[in-house]
Design a protein around this motif. Structure first.
Motif, PDB file in Angstrom:
ATOM      1  N   LEU A   9      23.360   3.653 -13.611  1.00 22.38           N
ATOM      2  CA  LEU A   9      22.276   4.619 -13.825  1.00 22.38           C
ATOM      3  C   LEU A   9      21.194   4.470 -12.760  1.00 22.38           C
ATOM      4  O   LEU A   9      20.641   5.463 -12.282  1.00 22.38           O
ATOM      5  N   TYR A  10      20.891   3.232 -12.395  1.00 24.75           N
ATOM      6  CA  TYR A  10      19.878   3.004 -11.373  1.00 24.75           C
ATOM      7  C   TYR A  10      20.304   3.582 -10.020  1.00 24.75           C
ATOM      8  O   TYR A  10      19.450   3.966  -9.218  1.00 24.75           O
ATOM      9  N   ALA A  26      26.515  10.854 -19.090  1.00 29.75           N
ATOM     10  CA  ALA A  26      25.159  10.299 -19.010  1.00 29.75           C
ATOM     11  C   ALA A  26      24.109  11.376 -19.272  1.00 29.75           C
ATOM     12  O   ALA A  26      23.139  11.144 -20.003  1.00 29.75           O
ATOM     13  N   ILE A  27      24.312  12.552 -18.713  1.00 31.35           N
ATOM     14  CA  ILE A  27      23.367  13.652 -18.925  1.00 31.35           C
ATOM     15  C   ILE A  27      23.362  14.067 -20.394  1.00 31.35           C
ATOM     16  O   ILE A  27      22.302  14.279 -20.990  1.00 31.35           O
ATOM     17  N   GLN A  28      24.542  14.164 -20.989  1.00 34.80           N
ATOM     18  CA  GLN A  28      24.634  14.525 -22.402  1.00 34.80           C
ATOM     19  C   GLN A  28      23.945  13.472 -23.277  1.00 34.80           C
ATOM     20  O   GLN A  28      23.203  13.805 -24.206  1.00 34.80           O
ATOM     21  N   ALA A  29      24.187  12.211 -22.983  1.00 39.13           N
ATOM     22  CA  ALA A  29      23.559  11.133 -23.746  1.00 39.13           C
ATOM     23  C   ALA A  29      22.038  11.195 -23.599  1.00 39.13           C
ATOM     24  O   ALA A  29      21.293  11.020 -24.580  1.00 39.13           O
ATOM     25  N   LEU A  30      21.566  11.456 -22.402  1.00 41.26           N
ATOM     26  CA  LEU A  30      20.126  11.563 -22.143  1.00 41.26           C
ATOM     27  C   LEU A  30      19.519  12.699 -22.959  1.00 41.26           C
ATOM     28  O   LEU A  30      18.469  12.538 -23.585  1.00 41.26           O
ATOM     29  N   ARG A  83      24.108   2.695 -23.053  1.00 43.81           N
ATOM     30  CA  ARG A  83      24.931   2.443 -24.246  1.00 43.81           C
ATOM     31  C   ARG A  83      25.501   3.732 -24.811  1.00 43.81           C
ATOM     32  O   ARG A  83      26.662   3.789 -25.194  1.00 43.81           O
ATOM     33  N   ALA A  84      24.671   4.766 -24.905  1.00 43.42           N
ATOM     34  CA  ALA A  84      25.131   6.034 -25.473  1.00 43.42           C
ATOM     35  C   ALA A  84      26.192   6.706 -24.602  1.00 43.42           C
ATOM     36  O   ALA A  84      27.117   7.336 -25.122  1.00 43.42           O
ATOM     37  N   ALA A  85      26.081   6.560 -23.291  1.00 38.86           N
ATOM     38  CA  ALA A  85      27.020   7.214 -22.377  1.00 38.86           C
ATOM     39  C   ALA A  85      28.230   6.344 -22.068  1.00 38.86           C
ATOM     40  O   ALA A  85      29.223   6.833 -21.530  1.00 38.86           O
ATOM     41  N   GLY A  86      28.150   5.069 -22.387  1.00 46.08           N
ATOM     42  CA  GLY A  86      29.257   4.167 -22.076  1.00 46.08           C
ATOM     43  C   GLY A  86      29.342   3.849 -20.591  1.00 46.08           C
ATOM     44  O   GLY A  86      30.436   3.713 -20.037  1.00 46.08           O
ATOM     45  N   VAL A  87      28.173   3.736 -19.957  1.00 48.36           N
ATOM     46  CA  VAL A  87      28.115   3.397 -18.536  1.00 48.36           C
ATOM     47  C   VAL A  87      27.236   2.162 -18.377  1.00 48.36           C
ATOM     48  O   VAL A  87      26.573   1.742 -19.310  1.00 48.36           O
ATOM     49  N   SER A  88      27.216   1.614 -17.188  1.00 42.93           N
ATOM     50  CA  SER A  88      26.376   0.434 -16.960  1.00 42.93           C
ATOM     51  C   SER A  88      24.969   0.865 -16.552  1.00 42.93           C
ATOM     52  O   SER A  88      24.770   1.949 -16.002  1.00 42.93           O
ATOM     53  N   VAL A 120      13.571   6.636 -24.719  1.00 40.96           N
ATOM     54  CA  VAL A 120      14.457   6.847 -23.587  1.00 40.96           C
ATOM     55  C   VAL A 120      14.304   5.669 -22.632  1.00 40.96           C
ATOM     56  O   VAL A 120      13.274   5.513 -21.991  1.00 40.96           O
ATOM     57  N   THR A 121      15.332   4.839 -22.569  1.00 42.25           N
ATOM     58  CA  THR A 121      15.349   3.707 -21.642  1.00 42.25           C
ATOM     59  C   THR A 121      16.698   3.685 -20.953  1.00 42.25           C
ATOM     60  O   THR A 121      17.650   4.345 -21.385  1.00 42.25           O
ATOM     61  N   PHE A 122      16.782   2.922 -19.895  1.00 41.75           N
ATOM     62  CA  PHE A 122      18.066   2.801 -19.198  1.00 41.75           C
ATOM     63  C   PHE A 122      19.113   2.197 -20.127  1.00 41.75           C
ATOM     64  O   PHE A 122      20.270   2.605 -20.113  1.00 41.75           O
ATOM     65  N   ASP A 123      18.695   1.260 -20.939  1.00 43.94           N
ATOM     66  CA  ASP A 123      19.633   0.599 -21.845  1.00 43.94           C
ATOM     67  C   ASP A 123      20.177   1.573 -22.889  1.00 43.94           C
ATOM     68  O   ASP A 123      21.381   1.607 -23.136  1.00 43.94           O
TER      69      ASP A 123
END
Length: 144
Positions: free
Chosen positions: A54-55, A24-28, A45-50, A38-41
């Protein structure tokens, strides 16, 4: 009795959590570096997490919200501060525009006077039924 292997399960869960956070950090970072919104979505998607995961991560959530707010401020102010015109520069541009307006107004005044004279001579010639010296009228009208 069975051996207590729970420590292995806890360690695996911890490793999976850290790996997911790293993704997630790398994707961010990649999204921010690419200049993409930069959005949660987009991060999810980039990190492959829900998105819901993230919330739940307070530090990631705060960073996403900070970057999103920063982008919104940046889009409201598209010209960087150091590239904006200075007050002195704007004043010089205003003075130049005022000088140009003054010159154009004077030129318009002169042209109106010339037109009025040429039309007056033309009218006088017609009223007197005298032949109009074409060169003289043409000379006056050429200023238009």
């Amino acid at each position: 009795m069975r051996a207590d292997n729970s420590r292995h399960i806890v360690a695996a869960a911890h490793n999976r959590h850290e790996y997911t956070r790293a993704k997630a950090i790398q994707a961010l970072r990649e999204i921010d570096a690419a200049g993409t919104a930069v959005t949660f979505d987009t991060v999810a998607r980039a990190a492959g997490v829900s998105r819901s995961w993230l919330y739940t991560q307070s530090d990631l959530r705060a960073e996403i919200e900070r970057l999103r707010a920063e982008r919104q401020r940046a889009s409201a102010d598209p010209v960087p501060t150091r590239q904006r015109a200075s007050d002195a520069s704007l004043l010089r541009r205003l003075e130049a525009a005022n000088e140009r307006n003054r010159r154009l107004a004077e030129e318009n005044r002169q042209l109106r006077e010339q037109l009025a004279r040429a039309l007056g001579e033309l009218r006088t010639a017609r009223l007197q039924s005298l032949p109009v010296p074409a060169a003289r009228v043409t000379e006056r009208l050429n200023w238009l």
